[in-house]
Design an enzyme around this catalytic site. Sequence first.
Site, PDB file in Angstrom:
ATOM      1  N   ASP A   1      31.011   0.023  11.487  1.00 22.08           N
ATOM      2  CA  ASP A   1      30.580   1.272  12.144  1.00 22.08           C
ATOM      3  C   ASP A   1      30.572   2.501  11.238  1.00 22.08           C
ATOM      4  O   ASP A   1      31.031   3.583  11.645  1.00 22.08           O
ATOM      5  CB  ASP A   1      31.464   1.536  13.359  1.00 22.08           C
ATOM      6  CG  ASP A   1      31.363   0.449  14.404  1.00 22.08           C
ATOM      7  OD1 ASP A   1      30.644  -0.539  14.178  1.00 22.08           O
ATOM      8  OD2 ASP A   1      32.030   0.571  15.456  1.00 22.08           O
TER       9      ASP A   1
ATOM     10  N   ASP B   1      27.713   0.448  16.504  1.00 27.25           N
ATOM     11  CA  ASP B   1      27.563   0.732  17.919  1.00 27.25           C
ATOM     12  C   ASP B   1      26.075   0.973  18.169  1.00 27.25           C
ATOM     13  O   ASP B   1      25.400   1.659  17.383  1.00 27.25           O
ATOM     14  CB  ASP B   1      28.352   1.988  18.307  1.00 27.25           C
ATOM     15  CG  ASP B   1      29.789   1.692  18.678  1.00 27.25           C
ATOM     16  OD1 ASP B   1      30.235   0.548  18.490  1.00 27.25           O
ATOM     17  OD2 ASP B   1      30.466   2.628  19.145  1.00 27.25           O
TER      18      ASP B   1
ATOM     19  N   HIS C   1      24.321   1.820  21.620  1.00 29.78           N
ATOM     20  CA  HIS C   1      24.444   1.976  23.060  1.00 29.78           C
ATOM     21  C   HIS C   1      23.106   2.297  23.730  1.00 29.78           C
ATOM     22  O   HIS C   1      22.211   2.886  23.113  1.00 29.78           O
ATOM     23  CB  HIS C   1      25.458   3.075  23.373  1.00 29.78           C
ATOM     24  CG  HIS C   1      26.843   2.769  22.892  1.00 29.78           C
ATOM     25  ND1 HIS C   1      27.530   1.643  23.284  1.00 29.78           N
ATOM     26  CD2 HIS C   1      27.676   3.441  22.046  1.00 29.78           C
ATOM     27  CE1 HIS C   1      28.723   1.632  22.704  1.00 29.78           C
ATOM     28  NE2 HIS C   1      28.835   2.709  21.960  1.00 29.78           N
TER      29      HIS C   1
ATOM     30  N   HIS D   1      31.604   3.130  29.491  1.00 26.82           N
ATOM     31  CA  HIS D   1      32.017   3.543  28.145  1.00 26.82           C
ATOM     32  C   HIS D   1      31.759   5.023  27.913  1.00 26.82           C
ATOM     33  O   HIS D   1      32.550   5.701  27.263  1.00 26.82           O
ATOM     34  CB  HIS D   1      31.252   2.705  27.121  1.00 26.82           C
ATOM     35  CG  HIS D   1      31.753   2.827  25.720  1.00 26.82           C
ATOM     36  ND1 HIS D   1      33.018   2.433  25.340  1.00 26.82           N
ATOM     37  CD2 HIS D   1      31.156   3.302  24.590  1.00 26.82           C
ATOM     38  CE1 HIS D   1      33.177   2.646  24.056  1.00 26.82           C
ATOM     39  NE2 HIS D   1      32.069   3.179  23.576  1.00 26.82           N
TER      40      HIS D   1
ATOM     41  N   HIS E   1      27.385   8.742  22.356  1.00 28.47           N
ATOM     42  CA  HIS E   1      27.333   8.562  20.904  1.00 28.47           C
ATOM     43  C   HIS E   1      26.575   7.286  20.563  1.00 28.47           C
ATOM     44  O   HIS E   1      26.462   6.381  21.377  1.00 28.47           O
ATOM     45  CB  HIS E   1      28.752   8.490  20.320  1.00 28.47           C
ATOM     46  CG  HIS E   1      29.533   7.307  20.803  1.00 28.47           C
ATOM     47  ND1 HIS E   1      30.198   7.297  22.017  1.00 28.47           N
ATOM     48  CD2 HIS E   1      29.748   6.077  20.258  1.00 28.47           C
ATOM     49  CE1 HIS E   1      30.788   6.127  22.191  1.00 28.47           C
ATOM     50  NE2 HIS E   1      30.529   5.352  21.140  1.00 28.47           N
TER      51      HIS E   1
ATOM     52  N   LYS F   1      26.449  -3.793  18.576  1.00 32.45           N
ATOM     53  CA  LYS F   1      27.383  -4.050  19.667  1.00 32.45           C
ATOM     54  C   LYS F   1      27.339  -2.912  20.677  1.00 32.45           C
ATOM     55  O   LYS F   1      26.889  -1.810  20.364  1.00 32.45           O
ATOM     56  CB  LYS F   1      28.809  -4.237  19.144  1.00 32.45           C
ATOM     57  CG  LYS F   1      29.357  -3.063  18.346  1.00 32.45           C
ATOM     58  CD  LYS F   1      30.683  -3.437  17.691  1.00 32.45           C
ATOM     59  CE  LYS F   1      31.227  -2.353  16.798  1.00 32.45           C
ATOM     60  NZ  LYS F   1      31.690  -1.167  17.513  1.00 32.45           N
TER      61      LYS F   1
ATOM     62  N   CYS G   1      37.653   0.534  16.428  1.00 30.36           N
ATOM     63  CA  CYS G   1      36.777  -0.607  16.146  1.00 30.36           C
ATOM     64  C   CYS G   1      37.254  -1.454  14.976  1.00 30.36           C
ATOM     65  O   CYS G   1      37.054  -2.675  14.976  1.00 30.36           O
ATOM     66  CB  CYS G   1      35.352  -0.118  15.933  1.00 30.36           C
ATOM     67  SG  CYS G   1      34.651   0.612  17.445  1.00 30.36           S
TER      68      CYS G   1
END
Length: 215
Positions: free
Chosen positions: A9, A51, A53, A62, A87, A112, A154
């Site tokens: 990340d 990440d 999203h 989340h 984010h 992810k 993470c």
Amino acid sequence: MARALLITDVQNDFTEGGALAVDGGAALAERITAFLRRHADEYDVVVASRDWHDATGDNGGHFAVTDSPDGSDSPDGPDFRNTWPVHCVADTPGAEYHPALDLSFVDVHVRKGQGEPAYSAFEGTTDAGADLVDVFFDRDVHAVDIVGIATDHCVRASALDGVHAGLDVFVYEDLVVGIDPASSEAALEEVRDDGGHTGRSDMDEGRQRPGGAVL
């Protein structure tokens, strides 16, 4: 048997100026690139996670979705433990890797958190739909060194999942940054307690890694 490096990340939203900025994130991206330039050829595969999203909804709880992006106008805003400001939304600049991270060394990319909470890189998938355990299994990986952001979230989750998957896990303490010093140290202690290893890299003189390999 093979060894892997997992870069966790290192994204714009987790570095200075981002939605969830971690102090030292930009400098960390530079240090990881310097490490790769010296040591990438010592790994059989280099993996980077992000990440990624969904742009709509709260991604399974989340995101603390309120009228303002950072949740500051709501008593039910982010608690920064289980709920977070918006984010790393897919296909936005915040979700991209930090520009100081040299992606030419990365062999496999993992995304992810696509619509649900996810901290560990082992919860993500490649563009082809493979999960990280499968990626490592296909390459006979038995040892994984972990670097990236954030130590207390993470990085921690990825390291613990790696240990639980039966991998020999090593977290480079000088190639990770965390949100909070106390919780970051607690995360590293948890990794050690679960059977993982932590220590500092030494790009100048080499370091003996558990299992006998030298970096």
